[in-house]
Design an enzyme around this catalytic site. Structure first.
Site, PDB file in Angstrom:
ATOM      1  N   ARG A   1       0.858  -1.204   0.000  1.00 25.34           N
ATOM      2  CA  ARG A   1       0.000   0.000   0.000  1.00 25.34           C
ATOM      3  C   ARG A   1       0.882   1.238   0.000  1.00 25.34           C
ATOM      4  NH1 ARG A   1      -1.272   1.996   4.528  1.00 25.34           N
ATOM      5  NH2 ARG A   1      -1.892   0.067   5.562  1.00 25.34           N
TER       6      ARG A   1
ATOM      7  N   TYR B   1     -17.372  15.594 -16.147  1.00 20.54           N
ATOM      8  CA  TYR B   1     -17.750  14.183 -16.044  1.00 20.54           C
ATOM      9  C   TYR B   1     -18.768  14.023 -14.906  1.00 20.54           C
ATOM     10  CZ  TYR B   1     -17.482   9.325 -14.694  1.00 20.54           C
ATOM     11  OH  TYR B   1     -17.806   8.046 -14.321  1.00 20.54           O
TER      12      TYR B   1
ATOM     13  N   ASP C   1      -8.122  18.245 -14.883  1.00 19.72           N
ATOM     14  CA  ASP C   1      -8.379  16.857 -15.282  1.00 19.72           C
ATOM     15  C   ASP C   1      -7.963  16.753 -16.752  1.00 19.72           C
ATOM     16  OD1 ASP C   1      -9.477  14.486 -16.239  1.00 19.72           O
ATOM     17  OD2 ASP C   1     -11.194  14.569 -14.892  1.00 19.72           O
TER      18      ASP C   1
ATOM     19  N   LYS D   1      -8.541   5.606 -19.390  1.00 18.12           N
ATOM     20  CA  LYS D   1      -8.853   6.127 -20.718  1.00 18.12           C
ATOM     21  C   LYS D   1      -7.617   6.068 -21.633  1.00 18.12           C
ATOM     22  CE  LYS D   1     -12.893   6.674 -18.861  1.00 18.12           C
ATOM     23  NZ  LYS D   1     -12.847   7.153 -17.522  1.00 18.12           N
TER      24      LYS D   1
HETATM   25  C1  LIG Z   1     -12.862  13.250 -17.561  1.00 22.62           C
HETATM   26  C2  LIG Z   1     -12.971  12.139 -16.548  1.00 22.62           C
HETATM   27  N1  LIG Z   1     -12.429  12.297 -15.332  1.00 22.62           N
HETATM   28  C3  LIG Z   1     -12.503  11.333 -14.390  1.00 22.62           C
HETATM   29  C4  LIG Z   1     -13.173  10.146 -14.630  1.00 22.62           C
HETATM   30  C5  LIG Z   1     -13.275   9.124 -13.538  1.00 22.62           C
HETATM   31  O1  LIG Z   1     -12.377   8.087 -13.758  1.00 22.62           O
HETATM   32  P1  LIG Z   1     -12.599   6.563 -13.335  1.00 22.62           P
HETATM   33  O2  LIG Z   1     -13.802   6.056 -14.084  1.00 22.62           O
HETATM   34  O3  LIG Z   1     -11.317   5.898 -13.716  1.00 22.62           O
HETATM   35  O4  LIG Z   1     -12.845   6.553 -11.859  1.00 22.62           O
HETATM   36  C6  LIG Z   1     -13.752   9.929 -15.887  1.00 22.62           C
HETATM   37  C7  LIG Z   1     -14.467   8.672 -16.169  1.00 22.62           C
HETATM   38  O5  LIG Z   1     -15.137   8.534 -17.162  1.00 22.62           O
HETATM   39  C8  LIG Z   1     -13.650  10.964 -16.862  1.00 22.62           C
HETATM   40  O6  LIG Z   1     -14.210  10.833 -18.087  1.00 22.62           O
END
Ligand SMILES: Cc1ncc(COP(=O)(O)O)c(C=O)c1O
Length: 380
Positions: free
Chosen positions: A50, A103, A175, A200
């Protein structure tokens, strides 16, 4: 290593051949604990997975290099990374400015989880610097942006927003999931922390869920690392290895995503069934100039509105054959979805609600003519 080009860093940063066996790819250290040579006699600093694990560490060093940051950290998911960041830099009474187009899961984390613990938020249009400035309060700890945004592909001017956030004594968090560090490096433009869903483009093959944080400042990075260990939402060794494997081809994949998306956009903009196309590469996109300045390419994400409304949009997403109807994005295979009913359902009725006739595409790296033909067929 920092002086090398992006593709070289993607293949080599954190990935020296194994000193014991010479393995050219970092091994999967599927292990929970490490032998100590006497109490406190750690080999290479490893004690318990961890706290640190060699495979995860390889990924973290690579992420740090690709985002030009001081500290990279890998998590079990993008949302786990976001939660760790917020609980590190906010406390009850803090306020966060979030995009009015983000998101849905990020919105849910703010509105349904963090708010209960006393972290307030307000939504601002991240493509409008003045709207972000106006949303800032004395207790604002974080200005949070996605750019491009999910799903409307709005563009935030990272350098301008960094100045606005810093004037207010707040951190700018970006992000960078949609662009990936190959297309955009927010820390070089003044952001303080980059967030990724490595699920992604970084992973790139729709076979792993993961997240990351990269901090520009070593002290912020150390504080995040403390919370990563204290909260425990770490990326496992195999998941770290999969993301690291994906990263090796990030540059060549992103080039193809860009090219294929441009061709798909070319068809959609002239199709009579489509009323609007959202893509930062279009010269009439309201922030095209900012995108052109801060991105190396415009990416593989495209959204569009179907002129005949929601039912027609639902028919389109059901009719494609190569574009698979699924949530997520950024994999080599093309995906299609209806954000209002799928990825952004949690934003229904909120300031972040998306148009009901909206379709989102994650344009993959298949033969481009096949992708265009599949969409033409689905649009009828
Ligand atoms: C722009 C964006 N940020 C964060 C996330 C969250 O990521 P995760 O699904 O890996 O928890 C997503 C998920 O689709 C996303 O599209």
């Amino acid at each position: 290593m920092d002086e090398h080009g992006f593709e070289t860093l993607a293949l080599h940063a954190g990935q020296d051949p194994d000193p014991v066996t010479g393995a050219v790819v970092p091994p999967i250290h599927q292990v929970s604990t490490f032998k100590q040579d006497g109490v406190g006699g750690l080999r290479g600093g490893y004690e318990y997975s961890r706290s640190a694990n060699p495979t995860r560490h390889a990924l973290e060093e690579c992420l740090e290099a690709l985002e030009a940051g001081a500290r990279g950290l890998a998590f079990a998911s993008g949302l786990a990374a976001e939660d760790t960041l917020l609980r590190t830099v906010c406390s009850p009474g803090s306020h966060v400015v979030i995009p009015d187009d983000a998101y849905g899961g990020t919105y849910r984390l703010f509105a349904q989880v963090q708010q209960k613990w006393g972290v307030d938020w307000s939504a601002a249009q991240v493509s409008d610097v003045e709207s972000v400035r106006a949303a800032i309060r004395p207790e604002t700890a974080v200005v949070w942006v996605e750019t491009p945004t999910n799903p409307l592909l709005n563009i935030a001017d990272i350098a301008a927003l960094a100045a606005v956030a810093h004037d207010a004594g707040a951190l700018l968090v970006v992000d960078n999931t949609f662009a990936s560090p190959y297309l955009q490096q927010p820390l070089r433009l003044g952001a303080d922390v980059v967030v990724h869903s490595t699920t992604k483009y970084l992973g790139g093959h729709s076979d792993v869920v993961g997240g990351a944080l990269v901090a520009a400042d070593a002290e912020v990075g150390e504080w995040l690392a403390y919370h990563q260990n204290a909260m425990g939402a770490v990326a496992g060794p195999f998941d770290s290895w999969l993301v690291l494997r994906g990263i090796k081809t990030l540059g060549v994949r992103m080039d193809r995503h860009n090219d294929n998306a441009a061709a798909v956009v070319g068809m959609l903009t002239t199709h009579p069934a489509v009323s609007h196309v959202f893509y930062p590469g279009l010269t009439d996109h309201p922030n095209h100039d900012v995108a052109a300045r801060q991105m190396r390419g415009f990416g593989g994400m495209v959204s569009f509105r179907v002129a005949a409304g929601e039912d027609a949009a639902l028919k389109v997403v059901n009719r494609t054959e190569l574009f698979t109807l699924a949530e997520s994005l950024g994999g080599v295979e093309s995906l299609i979805e209806h954000p209002g009913r799928m990825t952004h359902a949690s934003a229904a009725g909120s300031p972040l609600e998306v148009p009901a006739d909206l379709v989102r595409l994650s344009v993959g790296i298949e033969t481009v003519g096949d992708l265009v033909a599949d969409l033409e067929h689905a649009l009828g």
